[in-house]
Design a protein around this motif. Structure first.
Motif, PDB file in Angstrom:
ATOM      1  N   TYR A   1       8.947  -3.840  -8.510  1.00  0.00           N
ATOM      2  CA  TYR A   1       7.927  -3.184  -7.687  1.00  0.00           C
ATOM      3  C   TYR A   1       7.733  -3.977  -6.389  1.00  0.00           C
ATOM      4  N   LYS A   2       7.699  -5.284  -6.540  1.00  0.00           N
ATOM      5  CA  LYS A   2       7.538  -6.136  -5.362  1.00  0.00           C
ATOM      6  C   LYS A   2       8.706  -5.950  -4.398  1.00  0.00           C
ATOM      7  N   GLU A   3       9.897  -5.846  -4.980  1.00  0.00           N
ATOM      8  CA  GLU A   3      11.083  -5.653  -4.155  1.00  0.00           C
ATOM      9  C   GLU A   3      10.971  -4.331  -3.389  1.00  0.00           C
ATOM     10  N   GLU A   4      10.472  -3.333  -4.103  1.00  0.00           N
ATOM     11  CA  GLU A   4      10.309  -2.026  -3.465  1.00  0.00           C
ATOM     12  C   GLU A   4       9.319  -2.135  -2.294  1.00  0.00           C
TER      13      GLU A   4
ATOM     14  N   PRO B   1      -5.634  -4.166  -3.766  1.00  0.00           N
ATOM     15  CA  PRO B   1      -5.634  -5.186  -4.824  1.00  0.00           C
ATOM     16  C   PRO B   1      -4.847  -4.754  -6.068  1.00  0.00           C
ATOM     17  N   SER B   2      -4.888  -3.470  -6.394  1.00  0.00           N
ATOM     18  CA  SER B   2      -4.151  -3.115  -7.609  1.00  0.00           C
ATOM     19  C   SER B   2      -2.644  -3.183  -7.368  1.00  0.00           C
ATOM     20  N   ALA B   3      -2.206  -2.829  -6.174  1.00  0.00           N
ATOM     21  CA  ALA B   3      -0.782  -2.968  -5.850  1.00  0.00           C
ATOM     22  C   ALA B   3      -0.377  -4.437  -5.885  1.00  0.00           C
ATOM     23  N   ASN B   4      -1.232  -5.267  -5.319  1.00  0.00           N
ATOM     24  CA  ASN B   4      -0.962  -6.701  -5.247  1.00  0.00           C
ATOM     25  C   ASN B   4      -0.826  -7.292  -6.657  1.00  0.00           C
ATOM     26  N   ALA B   5      -1.753  -6.914  -7.534  1.00  0.00           N
ATOM     27  CA  ALA B   5      -1.729  -7.426  -8.899  1.00  0.00           C
ATOM     28  C   ALA B   5      -0.483  -6.927  -9.629  1.00  0.00           C
TER      29      ALA B   5
ATOM     30  N   ILE C   1       0.841  -1.201   0.000  1.00  0.00           N
ATOM     31  CA  ILE C   1       0.000   0.000   0.000  1.00  0.00           C
ATOM     32  C   ILE C   1       0.876   1.251   0.000  1.00  0.00           C
ATOM     33  N   ILE C   2       1.922   1.226   0.826  1.00  0.00           N
ATOM     34  CA  ILE C   2       2.813   2.382   0.892  1.00  0.00           C
ATOM     35  C   ILE C   2       3.460   2.631  -0.479  1.00  0.00           C
ATOM     36  N   THR C   3       3.917   1.552  -1.104  1.00  0.00           N
ATOM     37  CA  THR C   3       4.578   1.673  -2.409  1.00  0.00           C
ATOM     38  C   THR C   3       3.615   2.225  -3.463  1.00  0.00           C
ATOM     39  N   GLU C   4       2.384   1.727  -3.420  1.00  0.00           N
ATOM     40  CA  GLU C   4       1.400   2.191  -4.398  1.00  0.00           C
ATOM     41  C   GLU C   4       1.060   3.674  -4.158  1.00  0.00           C
ATOM     42  N   CYS C   5       0.928   4.061  -2.899  1.00  0.00           N
ATOM     43  CA  CYS C   5       0.645   5.466  -2.583  1.00  0.00           C
ATOM     44  C   CYS C   5       1.781   6.351  -3.104  1.00  0.00           C
ATOM     45  N   LYS C   6       3.000   5.857  -2.937  1.00  0.00           N
ATOM     46  CA  LYS C   6       4.161   6.633  -3.356  1.00  0.00           C
ATOM     47  C   LYS C   6       4.194   6.787  -4.879  1.00  0.00           C
ATOM     48  N   LYS C   7       3.822   5.698  -5.546  1.00  0.00           N
ATOM     49  CA  LYS C   7       3.820   5.728  -7.008  1.00  0.00           C
ATOM     50  C   LYS C   7       2.807   6.767  -7.497  1.00  0.00           C
TER      51      LYS C   7
END
Ligand code: ARG
Length: 588
Positions: free
Chosen positions: A220-223, A208-212, A170-176
């Motif tokens: 991205y997963k590593e991030e 869910p969108s981050a997960n997908a 979630i954090i990574t997706e928010c940052k993106k």
């Protein structure tokens, strides 16, 4: 109050002793031939071997001592050596009278109350509650209520899942999406905003969108993994964001659980256990329980008697990361420190059974919890759709709990359109009945079994369903209202007279078993026993009511006695319904 079966047992045991036999033969059970008798004792058959005598002779001797006993209306020795028991009507009605006077209808509070932590619900933050979390919440809530009713100290803990990769995602997706948010500015030193930068529905889309995305994009997963690590190491901005995720989720979860009448005493989280991990790991290493295998830190938990292979319990991964196991073990350490429980019960999907077996063994072996603390895994089966596969939406997705509750409430509302009721009341009644339909449909099955979610059947007002039970309560309420109108005042606690016929006896017998049933439902963690009991009691009431015109009865004492009897019946049904976490409306 002493259980009725124990009162019977005492007399029968006494008779065995008087007749010269050991008291252990005075065992009494509920009859498995209700057409012949109500209770039975098979002890003469067992005693026959020891005393080398025909069982019927022993049974006859014992019955001699019981024939004139007021407890029994009819007691007989029957070939080859059974003792068949029918209770005396006066004894039975006296027992019901005592129950009627007792606030808990004859259920005694535990003499040695125990402290039990019950780990149930187990929602994960930032993810919507789905039907998979339904069973844990429903079953756990009922066991918690049963325990509290019996005077135990029960601590219901939601044990929020807030510590995994989902946070980093979630954090990574928010940052993106919002790289300029202050949470991502490493030079920022001020206070972070109080208001969350997202709503629950936004969060539900973000995860869910981050997960997908992570599945398709390794970098991205590593991030996300790195973000998880940074969060867990206490990075300020991430912590602040995580706090928002937590608050937004918990508010939403509370709303949903309230709809289900599920109320936790504690909202502890996986993250709360983290501070206990370093010392725990150090201790396990120093005491020689944990050793390094293929780079990972593990504790062996297999035992000689194992029929299948039980793999070691992993404490730390080779990169030093903690696991679901580590958190659960540290949570045991935390619970021991905070509550010194006598028991910890986990209400979790039965697919996690092997996992919990490892955790329990590891906890006992490493002595982070005492040998005498009872660790119980109450694994539940899956709620399936009519196709026999795990319940899904029509589109094949995971159904949100909210949607499920709404659909069942709507179905009940549809059935009630012919009622003469203001719209608002009808909606409220449909809500109560809908929740009861859902919960009863679940709880009436043994927890470990899978079951089929059948909207039609669950919402039916007839048969073994929640609505039928509520309807029984509503019917009794309406009898009592009519009676009150007739006599023009609140009815008193009338004495209940001995039963006049079979259907009344059957209702009294049902009522009299309440305390015994509640105790075993709690001890066995078996709310389905409560369901079975109230279903049978409702049927006994229906039969009694069908055969007796209470309101037009001319014999006043008789009428009062019946009012007394149906009042106790109602009280017990309401108590049970509450213990199952359901509510009865006044009419429906
Ligand atoms: N959050 C977990 C899940 O969704 C359930 C937690 C069960 N309790 C526990 N102590 N592990 O599967």
């Amino acid at each position: 109050m002493e259980k009725i079966i124990d009162l019977i047992k005492e007399e029968v045991t006494d008779a065995f002793v008087k007749a010269g036999y050991e008291e252990k033969y005075g065992m009494v059970t509920v009859s498995n031939r209700p057409d012949l008798c109500q209770y039975q004792c098979n002890g003469a058959m067992a005693a026959a071997k020891q005393y080398k005598k025909a069982p019927i002779m022993i049974a006859n001797e014992v019955v001699e001592y019981l024939k004139d006993n007021k407890l029994f209306g009819d007691i007989q020795a029957v070939a080859p050596g059974f003792i068949n028991i029918i209770l005396g009507e006066a004894f039975l009605s006296e027992y019901i009278n005592s129950m009627a006077k007792d606030a808990k209808y004859g259920c005694e509070e535990a003499k040695n109350p125990m402290t039990m932590v019950i780990d149930y619900g187990g929602p994960n933050i930032a993810k919507p509650l789905h039907v998979g979390h339904l069973r844990s919440a429903i079953i756990g809530e009922s066991i918690k209520r049963l325990g509290k009713f019996l005077g135990h100290k029960i601590i219901g803990d939601a044990h929020l899942g807030d510590w995994g990769l989902q946070m980093g995602l979630i954090i990574t997706e928010c940052k993106k999406r919002n790289p300029d948010w202050v949470y991502f500015d490493d030079n920022y030193e001020g206070e972070y905003p109080e208001e969350a930068p997202f709503t629950m529905s936004e969060l539900e889309e973000i995860y869910p969108s981050a997960n997908a995305y992570a599945k398709e994009h390794p970098e991205y997963k590593e991030e996300a993994q790195n973000a998880t690590f940074l969060l867990q190491s206490g990075k300020r901005g991430y912590k602040a964001l995580w706090n928002h995720i937590l608050n937004v989720s918990v508010n939403d979860l509370k709303k949903n659980y309230t709809k289900l009448n599920v109320e936790f005493d504690l909202w502890k989280k996986e993250s709360d256990a983290q501070p206990y991990i370093p010392d725990m790991v150090k201790y396990m290493k120093e005491e020689g329980y944990a050793y390094v295998s293929d780079g990972a830190l593990v504790v062996d938990v297999k035992e000689e008697t194992d029929k299948k292979e039980i793999p070691p319990c992993m404490i730390l991964k080779s990169d030093g990361a903690t696991l679901y196991n580590t958190t659960d073990l540290a949570t045991i350490v935390e619970r021991e420190k905070l509550f010194h429980p006598d028991a910890i019960t986990y209400v979790v999907d039965k697919r996690q059974e092997l996992y919990f077996e490892q955790v329990f063994r590891c906890a006992k072996k490493t002595k982070i919890i005492g040998e005498d603390v009872k660790l119980t895994f109450l694994g539940f089966g899956t709620m399936n759709g009519k196709d026999g596969k795990p319940f899904k939406t029509r589109a094949g997705g995971v159904m949100r709990l909210e949607t499920l509750i709404q659909s069942i409430t709507d179905a009940v509302y549809e059935k009630m359109t012919d009622r003469d009721m203001p719209e608002e009341e009808a909606r409220e009644v449909a809500r109560k009945v809908g929740v009861a339909a859902l919960k009863y449909g679940d709880l009436s099955n043994q927890a470990s079994k899978d079951y089929i979610f059948d909207l039609e059947r669950f919402t039916s007002f007839e048969g073994n369903t929640g609505p039928y039970i509520l309807y029984t309560i509503v019917r009794i309420k309406s009898i009592l209202t009519k009676y009150k109108e007739k006599i023009g005042k609140e009815p008193e606690a009338f004495p209940i007279l001995p039963a006049v016929d079979e259907s009344e006896t059957a209702l009294m017998l049902g009522v009299s078993k309440f305390n015994d049933m509640i105790e075993s439902a709690f001890v066995e963690h078996a709310p389905h026993k409560v369901c079975q009991y109230i279903y049978e009691l409702s049927n006994a009431f229906a039969r009694f009511y069908h055969e007796h015109k209470i309101i037009s009865e001319e014999n006043e004492k008789r009428q009062q006695s019946w009012i007394g009897l149906v009042t106790v019946t109602k009280g017990i049904l309401e108590t049970c319904v509450d213990l199952l976490g359901m509510e009865a409306p006044d009419r429906m």
